[in-house]
Design a protein around this motif. Structure first.
Motif, PDB file in Angstrom:
ATOM      1  N   GLY A 202       0.798  -1.218   0.000  1.00 39.57           N
ATOM      2  CA  GLY A 202       0.000   0.000   0.000  1.00 39.57           C
ATOM      3  C   GLY A 202       0.828   1.262   0.000  1.00 39.57           C
ATOM      4  O   GLY A 202       0.354   2.325  -0.394  1.00 39.57           O
ATOM      5  N   ALA A 203       2.084   1.144   0.442  1.00 39.79           N
ATOM      6  CA  ALA A 203       2.928   2.336   0.519  1.00 39.79           C
ATOM      7  C   ALA A 203       3.307   2.868  -0.853  1.00 39.79           C
ATOM      8  O   ALA A 203       3.720   4.019  -0.983  1.00 39.79           O
ATOM      9  N   ASP A 204       3.201   2.026  -1.892  1.00 41.27           N
ATOM     10  CA  ASP A 204       3.564   2.443  -3.237  1.00 41.27           C
ATOM     11  C   ASP A 204       2.443   3.168  -3.975  1.00 41.27           C
ATOM     12  O   ASP A 204       2.593   3.506  -5.150  1.00 41.27           O
ATOM     13  N   ALA A 205       1.334   3.398  -3.308  1.00 42.21           N
ATOM     14  CA  ALA A 205       0.179   3.997  -3.973  1.00 42.21           C
ATOM     15  C   ALA A 205       0.536   5.332  -4.616  1.00 42.21           C
ATOM     16  O   ALA A 205       1.244   6.152  -4.031  1.00 42.21           O
ATOM     17  N   LYS A 206       0.027   5.516  -5.817  1.00 45.39           N
ATOM     18  CA  LYS A 206       0.249   6.756  -6.556  1.00 45.39           C
ATOM     19  C   LYS A 206      -0.613   7.873  -5.973  1.00 45.39           C
ATOM     20  O   LYS A 206      -1.745   7.631  -5.546  1.00 45.39           O
ATOM     21  N   PRO A 207      -0.089   9.111  -5.906  1.00 45.63           N
ATOM     22  CA  PRO A 207      -0.920  10.221  -5.436  1.00 45.63           C
ATOM     23  C   PRO A 207      -2.188  10.358  -6.273  1.00 45.63           C
ATOM     24  O   PRO A 207      -2.202  10.038  -7.467  1.00 45.63           O
ATOM     25  N   LYS A 208      -3.256  10.840  -5.657  1.00 47.31           N
ATOM     26  CA  LYS A 208      -4.540  10.951  -6.345  1.00 47.31           C
ATOM     27  C   LYS A 208      -4.527  12.045  -7.406  1.00 47.31           C
ATOM     28  O   LYS A 208      -5.374  12.064  -8.301  1.00 47.31           O
ATOM     29  N   SER A 209      -3.594  12.969  -7.296  1.00 40.66           N
ATOM     30  CA  SER A 209      -3.481  14.061  -8.266  1.00 40.66           C
ATOM     31  C   SER A 209      -2.019  14.427  -8.417  1.00 40.66           C
ATOM     32  O   SER A 209      -1.223  14.242  -7.488  1.00 40.66           O
ATOM     33  N   THR A 210      -1.652  14.932  -9.582  1.00 49.44           N
ATOM     34  CA  THR A 210      -0.272  15.387  -9.788  1.00 49.44           C
ATOM     35  C   THR A 210      -0.048  16.771  -9.195  1.00 49.44           C
ATOM     36  O   THR A 210       1.098  17.203  -9.055  1.00 49.44           O
ATOM     37  N   THR A 211      -1.115  17.465  -8.867  1.00 47.64           N
ATOM     38  CA  THR A 211      -1.003  18.796  -8.274  1.00 47.64           C
ATOM     39  C   THR A 211      -0.730  18.655  -6.782  1.00 47.64           C
ATOM     40  O   THR A 211      -1.582  18.194  -6.022  1.00 47.64           O
ATOM     41  N   GLY A 212       0.480  19.009  -6.388  1.00 47.96           N
ATOM     42  CA  GLY A 212       0.866  18.837  -5.002  1.00 47.96           C
ATOM     43  C   GLY A 212       0.633  20.092  -4.173  1.00 47.96           C
ATOM     44  O   GLY A 212       0.623  21.212  -4.679  1.00 47.96           O
ATOM     45  N   LYS A 213       0.438  19.886  -2.883  1.00 49.05           N
ATOM     46  CA  LYS A 213       0.328  21.005  -1.952  1.00 49.05           C
ATOM     47  C   LYS A 213       1.125  20.679  -0.696  1.00 49.05           C
ATOM     48  O   LYS A 213       1.417  19.505  -0.405  1.00 49.05           O
ATOM     49  N   LEU A 214       1.475  21.712   0.028  1.00 48.79           N
ATOM     50  CA  LEU A 214       2.169  21.534   1.288  1.00 48.79           C
ATOM     51  C   LEU A 214       1.140  21.151   2.344  1.00 48.79           C
ATOM     52  O   LEU A 214       0.277  21.947   2.701  1.00 48.79           O
ATOM     53  N   LEU A 215       1.207  19.919   2.833  1.00 44.89           N
ATOM     54  CA  LEU A 215       0.208  19.420   3.775  1.00 44.89           C
ATOM     55  C   LEU A 215       0.430  19.953   5.182  1.00 44.89           C
ATOM     56  O   LEU A 215      -0.488  20.462   5.824  1.00 44.89           O
ATOM     57  N   PHE A 216       1.658  19.829   5.669  1.00 42.90           N
ATOM     58  CA  PHE A 216       1.978  20.336   7.007  1.00 42.90           C
ATOM     59  C   PHE A 216       3.488  20.364   7.184  1.00 42.90           C
ATOM     60  O   PHE A 216       4.242  19.783   6.393  1.00 42.90           O
ATOM     61  N   THR A 217       3.933  21.050   8.220  1.00 43.06           N
ATOM     62  CA  THR A 217       5.357  21.207   8.522  1.00 43.06           C
ATOM     63  C   THR A 217       5.540  21.189  10.041  1.00 43.06           C
ATOM     64  O   THR A 217       4.576  21.217  10.798  1.00 43.06           O
ATOM     65  N   ALA A 218       6.795  21.159  10.482  1.00 40.81           N
ATOM     66  CA  ALA A 218       7.151  21.405  11.874  1.00 40.81           C
ATOM     67  C   ALA A 218       8.238  22.464  11.877  1.00 40.81           C
ATOM     68  O   ALA A 218       9.130  22.454  11.018  1.00 40.81           O
ATOM     69  N   ASP A 219       8.164  23.389  12.814  1.00 45.89           N
ATOM     70  CA  ASP A 219       9.132  24.478  12.872  1.00 45.89           C
ATOM     71  C   ASP A 219      10.537  23.969  13.197  1.00 45.89           C
ATOM     72  O   ASP A 219      10.710  22.989  13.936  1.00 45.89           O
ATOM     73  N   TYR A 220      11.512  24.645  12.673  1.00 46.53           N
ATOM     74  CA  TYR A 220      12.918  24.366  12.975  1.00 46.53           C
ATOM     75  C   TYR A 220      13.149  24.666  14.462  1.00 46.53           C
ATOM     76  O   TYR A 220      12.787  25.732  14.946  1.00 46.53           O
ATOM     77  N   PRO A 221      13.735  23.752  15.202  1.00 47.14           N
ATOM     78  CA  PRO A 221      13.878  23.964  16.645  1.00 47.14           C
ATOM     79  C   PRO A 221      14.960  24.978  16.998  1.00 47.14           C
ATOM     80  O   PRO A 221      15.883  25.226  16.216  1.00 47.14           O
ATOM     81  N   LYS A 222      14.836  25.549  18.158  1.00 44.59           N
ATOM     82  CA  LYS A 222      15.852  26.460  18.670  1.00 44.59           C
ATOM     83  C   LYS A 222      17.043  25.654  19.152  1.00 44.59           C
ATOM     84  O   LYS A 222      16.902  24.689  19.901  1.00 44.59           O
ATOM     85  N   VAL A 223      18.252  26.040  18.738  1.00 45.35           N
ATOM     86  CA  VAL A 223      19.463  25.307  19.068  1.00 45.35           C
ATOM     87  C   VAL A 223      20.470  26.269  19.682  1.00 45.35           C
ATOM     88  O   VAL A 223      20.600  27.408  19.240  1.00 45.35           O
ATOM     89  N   ASP A 224      21.173  25.813  20.713  1.00 43.83           N
ATOM     90  CA  ASP A 224      22.173  26.649  21.371  1.00 43.83           C
ATOM     91  C   ASP A 224      23.298  27.022  20.412  1.00 43.83           C
ATOM     92  O   ASP A 224      23.575  26.318  19.438  1.00 43.83           O
TER      93      ASP A 224
END
Length: 619
Positions: A202-224
């Motif tokens: 199931g992991a090889d499933a093709k995306p439902k559309s060729t038009t991609g969008k940014l689904l979500f992100t996580a912020d870059y952490p604060k580093v000393d």
């Protein structure tokens, strides 16, 4: 750790540029860097980055007496190993003329050289990028800067000045188990990979559309300040995307991006399995504590396995060498086993219970230095003293540790990397060379089936023309290679295309039967491409974003060469997307979604980078 884009008043530059540090290769040892070659008649460039910033607080360049993982000095030298055999004729690439080139994304060099994403992107200058070692990095390769290629691999070997004492008889290895809870699931399926070697059903499933969008992100952490931390490790199931962060592993809902679980860690991440089992289990290595100052050394003695879907900790153990903790540098999963390798030897744990399957043997002449996982478990075994080792590769039964076959590496081999465990495909580093020279395909009797010459970079001395993107000292991971039952797919280094400006490259298919290059899959003018993994019988490639173009996932029919676009990343996210490059960033495709993630984070890069990871999917 990525570099900021140069202001857009420069004409677009093609190709991949020279990297200051190699990050899938994590920093280690403080090796000096080789100056990258300069592009011909470039526009004004920013000042060059400093060669090597100081190590991170609390992390010495290397723990006393700790050498690189391969080879390991255990006992007396063994007899010399069998040579490769007769070299394969006609391994001179596949036809395009060799020209002087600007430093290129890993081809030359991986996870070393970094792509500059075709001619559509302004060249990333040499902005300062910290190369400080992150806690627990051991003797791993320094990162490559995201602005192109460097001699990071060559420099690392020069910098690895180590003395490793033979194992002392009578040493005992004890495992403490802070969390002895067992997973009641009896479904122990063989380890699979979301990189080379396939993925769960199931992991090889093709995306439902060729038009991609940014689904979500996580912020870059604060580093000393002056600190670089490991955040290697990312895994995807149908329901959850899990990513290592600053002293933690976090699971996110794969559709909404909402945080669904979190596992705190005692210290920074030292290594992570590139594989995930078919029932969604993975493993990670981390420090025994967070260093308080530069004299406070933290060992990578902690190993944990967890369920990616639920965030349930399956086990968490501390490896000990007598009264002190043992150091582990890399980890993989295969067939119900979590296998680790490092300077203090190897350990194997039951993935569900944490029970020790095996550990180092005091006084042994040979010791497993690391493992390749996924569909099978391959052990890289070093025998003899550090300055005169012999190395062999064994396919192991994960339950009994019995070797099903043994392949003796050529005399003079220094490192062996596992590109694929089934079929067995190995990259070989010989003598004083800093990068892989050849790839060997091994049959199911442990005999060499063919040898693939990686060639020599036209841009940077000592680097291969076709770079699999492996760690310098570790068995896994190798990030820019894909393998099926007939071919080994490797990227070429960048070269001039037909346009007046801009660079390009190809993915080259090498026959496992003959070792010769038989096919190539073009990136296109002013674009560059890298293999991601096989998706069924198709080759999935990642075409890097340009200055005004998002990245693109494309699937190639390996028989006809026909190309099909699977997902186009949005243009408005391309500036941030360019901060992740597959030769040393985490790259994962599963269940129609595409993930790019950092492997290290630093205070300097936090000034330019916005995200720890980016998740894309169909719009």
């Amino acid at each position: 750790m990525s570099q900021p884009p140069q202001p857009p008043n420069n004409p677009p530059q093609g190709g991949f540029g020279p990297p200051p540090e190699d990050p899938g290769q994590q920093p280690g040892g403080g090796a000096p860097q080789q100056p990258p070659a300069q592009p011909p008649t470039p526009p004004a460039q920013p000042p060059a980055a400093p060669q090597q910033p100081p190590a991170a607080p609390g992390q010495p360049p290397a723990a006393p007496g700790q050498p690189p993982q391969q080879p390991g000095p255990y006992g007396q030298p063994q007899a010399g190993q069998a040579p490769y055999g007769q070299p394969q004729p006609g391994q001179q690439g596949y036809g395009y003329p060799q020209q002087p080139q600007t430093p290129g994304y890993g081809y030359p060099q991986q996870p070393g050289g970094q792509p500059q994403y075709g001619g559509e992107q302004p060249q990333y200058g040499s902005y300062p990028t910290p190369q400080a070692q992150f806690p627990g990095a051991g003797m791993q390769q320094p990162q490559a800067p995201k602005s192109g290629m460097s001699g990071g691999k060559t420099a690392l070997i020069i910098g690895l000045v180590v003395v490793f004492l033979a194992a002392v008889a009578g040493v005992t290895y004890v495992l403490t188990k802070p969390d002895d809870k067992k997973d009641e699931s009896k479904d122990k399926k063989p380890g699979q990979s979301q990189g080379p070697g396939g993925a769960p059903a199931g992991a090889d499933a093709k995306p439902k559309s060729t038009t991609g969008k940014l689904l979500f992100t996580a912020d870059y952490p604060k580093v000393d300040k002056d600190t670089t931390l490991g955040v290697d490790g990312q895994w995807a199931t149908k329901k959850v995307f899990a990513k290592s962060g600053k002293y933690e592993v976090v699971g996110y809902d794969a559709v909404s991006g909402k945080e669904v679980w979190k596992l705190p860690l005692k210290g920074a991440v030292c290594g992570a399995s590139q594989h995930i089992t078919s029932d969604g289990k993975a493993a990670i290595l981390f420090q025994d504590h967070k260093p308080k100052n530069e004299d406070d050394y933290a060992r990578c003695s902690e190993v944990m396995a967890f369920d990616v879907n639920s965030g349930k900790k399956l086990f968490s153990d501390t490896a000990k060498d007598g009264d002190s903790s043992a150091s582990m540098d890399e980890v993989t999963v295969s067939d119900g086993v979590v296998a680790t390798g490092g300077t203090d030897g190897s350990f194997a744990f039951d993935i569900d219970s944490g029970d020790l399957r095996w550990g180092p043997k005091a006084g042994s002449k040979c010791q497993e230095k690391g493992y390749g996982g996924g569909k099978a478990l391959l052990a890289v075994v070093s025998c003899g003293e550090y300055d005169n080792p012999t190395i062999k590769v064994q396919k192991m039964n994960a339950k009994t540790k019995k070797a099903e076959w043994t392949y003796p590496a050529p005399a003079g081999t220094k490192y062996v990397k596992v590109l694929s465990s089934d079929p067995a495909v190995l990259a070989i580093t010989v003598g004083d060379e800093s990068s892989e020279k050849d790839v060997v395909v091994v049959d199911d009797q442990g005999k060499m089936r063919s040898k693939i010459s990686l060639g020599t970079s036209a841009a940077v001395s000592g680097l291969p023309k076709h770079d699999p993107g492996c760690e310098t000292t570790q068995v896994e991971p190798c990030r820019t290679v894909a393998v099926d039952d007939k071919y080994v797919y490797l990227p070429s280094e960048e070269h001039d295309g037909k346009s007046d400006y801009g660079r390009t490259n190809e993915i080259v298919a090498f026959s496992q039967a003959t070792g010769k290059a038989e096919k190539k899959f073009d990136a296109g003018e002013k674009r560059t491409i890298s293999p991601v993994r096989m998706v069924g019988d198709k080759l999935l490639g990642y075409r890097f974003p340009g200055y005004d173009t998002g990245g693109e996932l494309v699937a190639f029919d390996t028989k006809t060469g026909k190309e099909q676009t699977w997902l186009r990343m949005p243009v408005d996210a391309s500036e941030d997307e360019r901060n992740f490059q597959p030769d040393y960033s985490g790259v994962t495709y599963a269940y129609g979604r595409f993930y790019l993630g950092e492997n290290t984070v630093s205070e300097t890069s936090s000034k330019y980078d916005k995200f720890l990871f980016m998740a894309f999917g169909a719009g």
